[in-house]
Design an enzyme around this catalytic site. Structure first.
Site: not given
Ligand code: PLP
Length: 392
Positions: A127, A214, A244
Protein backbone atom coordinates in the site's frame (compact mmCIF):
# COMPACT_ATOMS: atom_id res chain seq x y z
CA UNK A 1 -28.21 15.20 3.64
CA UNK A 2 -24.44 15.14 3.74
CA UNK A 3 -22.42 17.25 1.34
CA UNK A 4 -19.38 15.00 1.76
CA UNK A 5 -18.31 12.48 -0.85
CA UNK A 6 -19.08 9.00 0.29
CA UNK A 7 -15.49 7.75 0.57
CA UNK A 8 -15.43 6.33 4.11
CA UNK A 9 -17.38 3.63 5.96
CA UNK A 10 -17.53 5.51 9.26
CA UNK A 11 -18.29 4.21 12.72
CA UNK A 12 -21.45 5.68 14.31
CA UNK A 13 -19.32 7.89 16.54
CA UNK A 14 -17.90 11.39 16.79
CA UNK A 15 -15.27 12.51 19.24
CA UNK A 16 -15.00 16.00 20.63
CA UNK A 17 -11.87 15.71 22.73
CA UNK A 18 -8.85 13.53 23.45
CA UNK A 19 -6.60 12.92 26.43
CA UNK A 20 -3.51 10.76 26.05
CA UNK A 21 -4.64 7.37 24.77
CA UNK A 22 -8.35 8.21 25.29
CA UNK A 23 -10.99 9.68 22.98
CA UNK A 24 -14.08 11.32 24.47
CA UNK A 25 -17.47 11.89 22.81
CA UNK A 26 -20.00 14.67 23.39
CA UNK A 27 -21.67 12.71 26.19
CA UNK A 28 -18.38 12.25 28.02
CA UNK A 29 -17.99 8.57 27.13
CA UNK A 30 -14.27 7.59 27.17
CA UNK A 31 -12.92 5.16 24.60
CA UNK A 32 -9.40 3.68 24.64
CA UNK A 33 -7.76 4.41 21.30
CA UNK A 34 -5.86 1.39 19.96
CA UNK A 35 -5.48 2.78 16.41
CA UNK A 36 -4.22 6.37 16.91
CA UNK A 37 -6.01 7.77 13.87
CA UNK A 38 -4.29 5.05 11.78
CA UNK A 39 -0.84 5.25 13.34
CA UNK A 40 -0.74 9.04 13.47
CA UNK A 41 -1.21 10.14 17.09
CA UNK A 42 1.75 8.23 18.50
CA UNK A 43 2.10 10.78 21.31
CA UNK A 44 -1.59 10.45 22.13
CA UNK A 45 -4.18 13.22 21.99
CA UNK A 46 -3.85 16.79 23.24
CA UNK A 47 -0.17 16.44 24.15
CA UNK A 48 0.62 19.60 26.18
CA UNK A 49 4.06 20.21 24.62
CA UNK A 50 2.58 19.99 21.12
CA UNK A 51 -0.37 22.20 22.01
CA UNK A 52 2.10 24.78 23.26
CA UNK A 53 4.39 24.81 20.20
CA UNK A 54 1.40 24.87 17.83
CA UNK A 55 -0.06 27.91 19.59
CA UNK A 56 3.31 29.64 19.76
CA UNK A 57 4.17 28.98 16.10
CA UNK A 58 0.67 29.99 14.94
CA UNK A 59 1.11 33.30 16.72
CA UNK A 60 4.57 33.77 15.11
CA UNK A 61 4.60 32.49 11.51
CA UNK A 62 2.63 29.71 9.81
CA UNK A 63 3.55 29.88 6.14
CA UNK A 64 5.85 31.61 3.69
CA UNK A 65 6.02 28.99 0.88
CA UNK A 66 9.50 27.83 -0.09
CA UNK A 67 10.37 31.21 -1.57
CA UNK A 68 12.70 31.92 1.32
CA UNK A 69 14.80 29.82 3.65
CA UNK A 70 12.86 28.08 6.43
CA UNK A 71 15.30 27.42 9.28
CA UNK A 72 13.02 25.00 11.14
CA UNK A 73 12.66 22.96 7.91
CA UNK A 74 16.47 22.64 7.89
CA UNK A 75 16.35 21.61 11.54
CA UNK A 76 13.76 18.90 10.79
CA UNK A 77 15.85 17.58 7.86
CA UNK A 78 18.88 17.35 10.15
CA UNK A 79 16.92 15.44 12.78
CA UNK A 80 15.48 13.07 10.17
CA UNK A 81 18.98 12.53 8.78
CA UNK A 82 20.34 11.59 12.21
CA UNK A 83 17.45 9.21 12.88
CA UNK A 84 17.58 7.50 9.46
CA UNK A 85 21.23 7.65 8.38
CA UNK A 86 20.17 9.22 5.06
CA UNK A 87 21.42 12.64 3.96
CA UNK A 88 18.62 14.75 2.53
CA UNK A 89 14.90 15.34 2.95
CA UNK A 90 12.09 16.71 0.82
CA UNK A 91 9.24 17.80 3.08
CA UNK A 92 5.70 17.14 1.81
CA UNK A 93 2.23 17.07 3.38
CA UNK A 94 1.27 13.39 3.44
CA UNK A 95 2.44 9.86 2.86
CA UNK A 96 1.16 9.77 -0.72
CA UNK A 97 3.12 12.93 -1.54
CA UNK A 98 6.28 11.57 0.07
CA UNK A 99 5.87 8.58 -2.26
CA UNK A 100 5.38 10.77 -5.33
CA UNK A 101 8.79 12.28 -4.57
CA UNK A 102 10.26 8.76 -4.29
CA UNK A 103 8.71 7.70 -7.63
CA UNK A 104 10.12 10.78 -9.32
CA UNK A 105 13.57 10.22 -7.80
CA UNK A 106 13.56 6.63 -9.08
CA UNK A 107 12.59 7.75 -12.59
CA UNK A 108 15.25 10.47 -12.65
CA UNK A 109 17.81 7.94 -11.43
CA UNK A 110 16.84 5.73 -14.37
CA UNK A 111 16.95 8.51 -16.98
CA UNK A 112 20.34 9.54 -15.58
CA UNK A 113 21.56 6.03 -16.47
CA UNK A 114 20.05 6.08 -19.96
CA UNK A 115 16.99 3.99 -19.04
CA UNK A 116 14.14 5.92 -20.62
CA UNK A 117 11.24 3.64 -19.66
CA UNK A 118 12.21 3.00 -16.03
CA UNK A 119 10.18 0.63 -13.85
CA UNK A 120 9.90 0.18 -10.10
CA UNK A 121 9.59 -3.26 -8.53
CA UNK A 122 6.75 -3.28 -5.97
CA UNK A 123 4.87 -5.96 -4.05
CA UNK A 124 1.48 -7.59 -4.17
CA UNK A 125 -0.76 -6.37 -1.34
CA UNK A 126 1.52 -3.40 -0.79
CA UNK A 127 0.00 0.00 0.00
CA UNK A 128 1.52 3.29 -1.12
CA UNK A 129 -1.28 5.84 -0.90
CA UNK A 130 -4.18 7.05 -3.03
CA UNK A 131 -2.67 9.17 -5.79
CA UNK A 132 -2.82 7.62 -9.27
CA UNK A 133 0.81 6.52 -9.05
CA UNK A 134 0.23 5.36 -5.47
CA UNK A 135 -2.70 3.11 -6.37
CA UNK A 136 -0.77 1.84 -9.40
CA UNK A 137 2.15 0.89 -7.14
CA UNK A 138 -0.16 -0.63 -4.55
CA UNK A 139 -0.78 -4.31 -5.13
CA UNK A 140 -4.43 -4.32 -4.11
CA UNK A 141 -6.84 -4.44 -7.07
CA UNK A 142 -9.73 -3.18 -4.87
CA UNK A 143 -8.30 0.34 -4.59
CA UNK A 144 -7.57 0.50 -8.35
CA UNK A 145 -11.11 -0.51 -9.32
CA UNK A 146 -12.65 1.99 -11.75
CA UNK A 147 -9.65 4.31 -11.84
CA UNK A 148 -7.76 2.90 -14.81
CA UNK A 149 -5.64 3.19 -16.77
CA UNK A 150 -2.93 2.74 -14.13
CA UNK A 151 0.30 4.71 -14.19
CA UNK A 152 2.80 2.50 -16.01
CA UNK A 153 6.21 1.46 -14.80
CA UNK A 154 5.39 -0.77 -11.86
CA UNK A 155 6.23 -4.49 -11.75
CA UNK A 156 4.54 -6.50 -8.97
CA UNK A 157 6.01 -9.53 -7.19
CA UNK A 158 4.90 -11.31 -4.00
CA UNK A 159 6.04 -9.71 -0.71
CA UNK A 160 8.71 -11.49 1.35
CA UNK A 161 9.77 -13.55 -1.68
CA UNK A 162 13.42 -12.88 -2.54
CA UNK A 163 13.66 -15.39 -5.41
CA UNK A 164 10.68 -13.71 -7.11
CA UNK A 165 12.34 -10.30 -6.79
CA UNK A 166 15.63 -11.71 -8.09
CA UNK A 167 13.92 -13.29 -11.09
CA UNK A 168 12.05 -10.09 -11.96
CA UNK A 169 15.27 -8.09 -11.84
CA UNK A 170 17.18 -10.63 -13.89
CA UNK A 171 14.45 -10.63 -16.53
CA UNK A 172 14.21 -6.86 -16.95
CA UNK A 173 16.84 -4.19 -17.44
CA UNK A 174 14.25 -1.45 -16.86
CA UNK A 175 14.00 -1.90 -13.08
CA UNK A 176 15.69 1.08 -11.45
CA UNK A 177 14.30 0.73 -7.93
CA UNK A 178 12.64 -1.65 -5.50
CA UNK A 179 9.92 -0.18 -3.29
CA UNK A 180 8.52 -2.15 -0.34
CA UNK A 181 6.99 -1.43 3.04
CA UNK A 182 9.48 -2.49 5.74
CA UNK A 183 6.46 -4.04 7.45
CA UNK A 184 3.28 -4.28 5.37
CA UNK A 185 0.53 -2.39 7.18
CA UNK A 186 -2.73 -2.35 5.23
CA UNK A 187 -2.05 -5.94 4.15
CA UNK A 188 -2.55 -7.01 7.78
CA UNK A 189 0.75 -6.25 9.57
CA UNK A 190 3.09 -8.55 7.70
CA UNK A 191 6.62 -8.62 9.10
CA UNK A 192 9.01 -10.04 6.49
CA UNK A 193 11.67 -12.66 7.28
CA UNK A 194 14.89 -11.23 8.73
CA UNK A 195 16.85 -11.82 5.53
CA UNK A 196 14.29 -10.15 3.22
CA UNK A 197 15.31 -6.48 3.39
CA UNK A 198 19.09 -7.26 3.47
CA UNK A 199 18.48 -9.60 0.51
CA UNK A 200 16.73 -6.81 -1.42
CA UNK A 201 19.67 -4.50 -0.55
CA UNK A 202 22.07 -7.02 -2.14
CA UNK A 203 19.88 -7.40 -5.21
CA UNK A 204 19.70 -3.63 -5.65
CA UNK A 205 23.50 -3.34 -5.32
CA UNK A 206 23.99 -6.06 -7.92
CA UNK A 207 21.59 -4.39 -10.39
CA UNK A 208 22.52 -0.77 -9.62
CA UNK A 209 18.96 -0.12 -8.45
CA UNK A 210 17.66 1.94 -5.54
CA UNK A 211 16.27 0.33 -2.40
CA UNK A 212 13.27 2.45 -1.38
CA UNK A 213 11.46 1.65 1.87
CA UNK A 214 7.96 2.91 2.59
CA UNK A 215 8.05 3.59 6.33
CA UNK A 216 4.96 5.82 6.34
CA UNK A 217 3.28 3.45 8.81
CA UNK A 218 6.20 1.49 10.32
CA UNK A 219 8.50 4.49 10.87
CA UNK A 220 8.80 7.05 13.68
CA UNK A 221 9.40 4.53 16.50
CA UNK A 222 6.21 2.55 15.79
CA UNK A 223 8.07 -0.76 15.38
CA UNK A 224 10.45 -0.18 18.31
CA UNK A 225 13.19 1.61 16.32
CA UNK A 226 13.11 4.96 14.54
CA UNK A 227 12.58 2.95 11.34
CA UNK A 228 11.64 -0.71 10.97
CA UNK A 229 14.57 -1.47 8.63
CA UNK A 230 16.87 -0.77 11.58
CA UNK A 231 15.94 -4.08 13.25
CA UNK A 232 18.18 -5.89 10.75
CA UNK A 233 21.67 -4.89 9.70
CA UNK A 234 22.52 -4.66 6.02
CA UNK A 235 19.17 -3.19 4.97
CA UNK A 236 20.18 0.47 4.72
CA UNK A 237 17.96 1.98 2.00
CA UNK A 238 18.64 4.73 -0.55
CA UNK A 239 15.21 6.33 -0.07
CA UNK A 240 12.70 6.27 2.79
CA UNK A 241 9.16 7.68 2.86
CA UNK A 242 7.83 8.94 6.19
CA UNK A 243 4.53 10.54 7.25
CA UNK A 244 1.72 9.43 9.60
CA UNK A 245 3.24 9.92 13.10
CA UNK A 246 5.74 12.57 11.99
CA UNK A 247 3.30 15.40 12.81
CA UNK A 248 1.10 13.59 15.36
CA UNK A 249 -1.90 14.85 13.36
CA UNK A 250 -0.54 18.02 11.76
CA UNK A 251 -0.27 16.98 8.08
CA UNK A 252 3.36 16.40 7.06
CA UNK A 253 5.36 13.79 5.15
CA UNK A 254 8.96 13.45 4.08
CA UNK A 255 10.99 11.68 1.44
CA UNK A 256 14.54 10.98 2.67
CA UNK A 257 17.40 10.08 0.35
CA UNK A 258 21.11 9.51 0.19
CA UNK A 259 23.00 12.43 -1.40
CA UNK A 260 23.70 10.60 -4.65
CA UNK A 261 19.93 10.25 -5.11
CA UNK A 262 18.72 13.50 -3.57
CA UNK A 263 21.23 15.39 -5.71
CA UNK A 264 19.18 14.38 -8.79
CA UNK A 265 16.69 17.09 -7.79
CA UNK A 266 17.48 20.63 -8.83
CA UNK A 267 15.59 23.92 -8.34
CA UNK A 268 12.28 23.64 -10.18
CA UNK A 269 12.28 19.86 -10.48
CA UNK A 270 9.90 19.24 -7.59
CA UNK A 271 7.98 21.29 -5.06
CA UNK A 272 4.97 21.87 -2.86
CA UNK A 273 3.21 25.06 -1.84
CA UNK A 274 2.45 23.92 1.71
CA UNK A 275 5.29 21.39 2.04
CA UNK A 276 7.64 22.11 4.93
CA UNK A 277 5.90 25.19 6.27
CA UNK A 278 7.13 26.54 9.63
CA UNK A 279 4.10 25.27 11.56
CA UNK A 280 4.27 21.65 10.36
CA UNK A 281 8.07 21.51 10.70
CA UNK A 282 8.06 23.02 14.17
CA UNK A 283 5.57 20.35 15.27
CA UNK A 284 7.57 17.53 13.66
CA UNK A 285 10.78 18.70 15.34
CA UNK A 286 8.93 18.71 18.66
CA UNK A 287 7.44 15.24 17.97
CA UNK A 288 10.93 13.84 17.33
CA UNK A 289 12.24 15.57 20.47
CA UNK A 290 9.48 14.05 22.61
CA UNK A 291 10.06 10.61 21.07
CA UNK A 292 13.73 10.93 22.05
CA UNK A 293 13.12 12.36 25.54
CA UNK A 294 10.49 9.81 26.44
CA UNK A 295 12.42 6.90 24.82
CA UNK A 296 9.30 5.93 22.86
CA UNK A 297 11.06 3.45 20.57
CA UNK A 298 12.01 1.44 23.63
CA UNK A 299 8.51 1.89 25.07
CA UNK A 300 7.01 0.56 21.82
CA UNK A 301 9.28 -2.51 21.98
CA UNK A 302 8.32 -3.32 25.56
CA UNK A 303 4.60 -2.57 25.42
CA UNK A 304 4.29 -4.33 22.08
CA UNK A 305 6.01 -7.45 23.40
CA UNK A 306 3.72 -7.41 26.47
CA UNK A 307 0.57 -7.14 24.35
CA UNK A 308 1.68 -9.92 21.99
CA UNK A 309 2.67 -12.19 24.90
CA UNK A 310 -0.67 -11.62 26.63
CA UNK A 311 -2.69 -12.12 23.43
CA UNK A 312 -0.85 -15.34 22.61
CA UNK A 313 -1.38 -16.71 26.10
CA UNK A 314 -5.06 -15.68 26.24
CA UNK A 315 -5.89 -16.86 22.73
CA UNK A 316 -3.87 -20.09 22.65
CA UNK A 317 -6.10 -22.85 21.34
CA UNK A 318 -9.04 -20.50 20.72
CA UNK A 319 -10.53 -21.69 17.43
CA UNK A 320 -10.46 -19.25 14.53
CA UNK A 321 -7.28 -17.42 15.58
CA UNK A 322 -4.80 -17.92 12.78
CA UNK A 323 -1.81 -15.82 13.79
CA UNK A 324 -0.78 -13.06 16.20
CA UNK A 325 2.12 -11.08 14.79
CA UNK A 326 3.83 -7.74 14.77
CA UNK A 327 6.76 -5.66 15.86
CA UNK A 328 6.68 -2.99 18.55
CA UNK A 329 3.23 -1.42 18.68
CA UNK A 330 2.29 -2.52 15.16
CA UNK A 331 0.28 -5.67 15.81
CA UNK A 332 -2.02 -7.87 13.74
CA UNK A 333 -4.38 -10.63 14.88
CA UNK A 334 -5.41 -12.69 11.88
CA UNK A 335 -8.62 -14.67 12.22
CA UNK A 336 -9.78 -17.42 9.90
CA UNK A 337 -13.03 -15.60 9.06
CA UNK A 338 -14.30 -12.05 8.68
CA UNK A 339 -13.52 -9.92 11.74
CA UNK A 340 -15.37 -6.74 10.74
CA UNK A 341 -18.10 -7.13 13.38
CA UNK A 342 -15.45 -7.18 16.13
CA UNK A 343 -15.03 -3.43 15.67
CA UNK A 344 -18.48 -2.96 17.22
CA UNK A 345 -17.88 -5.63 19.86
CA UNK A 346 -14.71 -3.80 20.91
CA UNK A 347 -16.54 -0.45 20.94
CA UNK A 348 -19.20 -1.92 23.20
CA UNK A 349 -16.29 -2.46 25.62
CA UNK A 350 -14.98 1.11 25.04
CA UNK A 351 -12.05 0.06 22.84
CA UNK A 352 -11.38 1.47 19.37
CA UNK A 353 -9.68 -0.97 16.97
CA UNK A 354 -9.28 -1.33 13.22
CA UNK A 355 -9.85 -4.30 10.95
CA UNK A 356 -7.90 -4.60 7.71
CA UNK A 357 -8.18 -7.12 4.89
CA UNK A 358 -11.50 -8.25 6.38
CA UNK A 359 -9.99 -10.82 8.73
CA UNK A 360 -7.14 -9.07 10.55
CA UNK A 361 -7.48 -6.88 13.64
CA UNK A 362 -4.84 -4.17 13.43
CA UNK A 363 -3.56 -2.43 16.54
CA UNK A 364 -1.58 0.82 16.31
CA UNK A 365 -2.03 2.28 19.80
CA UNK A 366 -0.29 5.48 20.89
CA UNK A 367 3.31 4.79 21.91
CA UNK A 368 2.66 6.54 25.24
CA UNK A 369 0.22 3.89 26.55
CA UNK A 370 1.00 2.69 30.06
CA UNK A 371 1.08 -0.91 31.23
CA UNK A 372 -2.55 -0.89 32.42
CA UNK A 373 -3.79 0.47 29.09
CA UNK A 374 -1.74 -2.14 27.20
CA UNK A 375 -3.24 -4.88 29.37
CA UNK A 376 -6.75 -3.53 28.84
CA UNK A 377 -6.30 -3.62 25.06
CA UNK A 378 -5.17 -7.25 25.19
CA UNK A 379 -7.79 -8.36 27.72
CA UNK A 380 -10.77 -6.83 25.91
CA UNK A 381 -9.64 -8.43 22.65
CA UNK A 382 -9.14 -11.80 24.30
CA UNK A 383 -12.68 -11.61 25.74
CA UNK A 384 -14.42 -10.65 22.52
CA UNK A 385 -12.49 -13.11 20.35
CA UNK A 386 -13.21 -15.91 22.83
CA UNK A 387 -16.90 -14.95 23.03
CA UNK A 388 -17.14 -15.07 19.26
CA UNK A 389 -15.46 -18.49 19.13
CA UNK A 390 -17.93 -19.97 21.65
CA UNK A 391 -20.98 -18.38 20.02
CA UNK A 392 -20.20 -20.31 16.90
C1 PLP B 1 -0.92 5.47 5.10
C2 PLP B 1 0.11 4.98 4.16
C3 PLP B 1 0.41 5.69 2.98
C4 PLP B 1 -0.39 6.89 2.53
O1 PLP B 1 -0.26 7.97 3.39
P1 PLP B 1 -1.31 9.21 3.26
O2 PLP B 1 -0.79 10.18 4.28
O3 PLP B 1 -2.66 8.65 3.59
O4 PLP B 1 -1.22 9.71 1.88
C5 PLP B 1 1.44 5.23 2.19
N1 PLP B 1 2.16 4.14 2.53
C6 PLP B 1 1.90 3.44 3.65
C7 PLP B 1 2.73 2.25 3.99
C8 PLP B 1 0.86 3.83 4.50
O5 PLP B 1 0.58 3.10 5.58
Amino acid sequence: MTHLMNTYARLPLAFVRGEGAWLIDAKGRRILDAISGIGVCSLGHAHPRLAEVIAEQAATLIHTANLAHIPVQEELATRLSHASGLDQAFIANSGAEALECAFKLARRFGHDRGIHDPAILVTQNGFHGRTLAGISASGNPAIQQGFGPPVSGFVHVPFNDLPAAARAMDESDRIVAVLVESIQGEAGVRVPDDDYLPGLRELCDRHDALLMLDEVQSGMCRSGRWFAFQHASGAEPDVITVAKALGNGIPIGACLARSRVGDLMTPGSHGSTFGGNPLACRVAVEVMGIMDDQKLAEAARHRGAEIIRRLRAGLAEVPGVRQIRGRGLMIGIELSTDATELRQAALDRDLLINVTRGNTIRLLPPLIIDRTEAETIADVLIDIIRARATSG
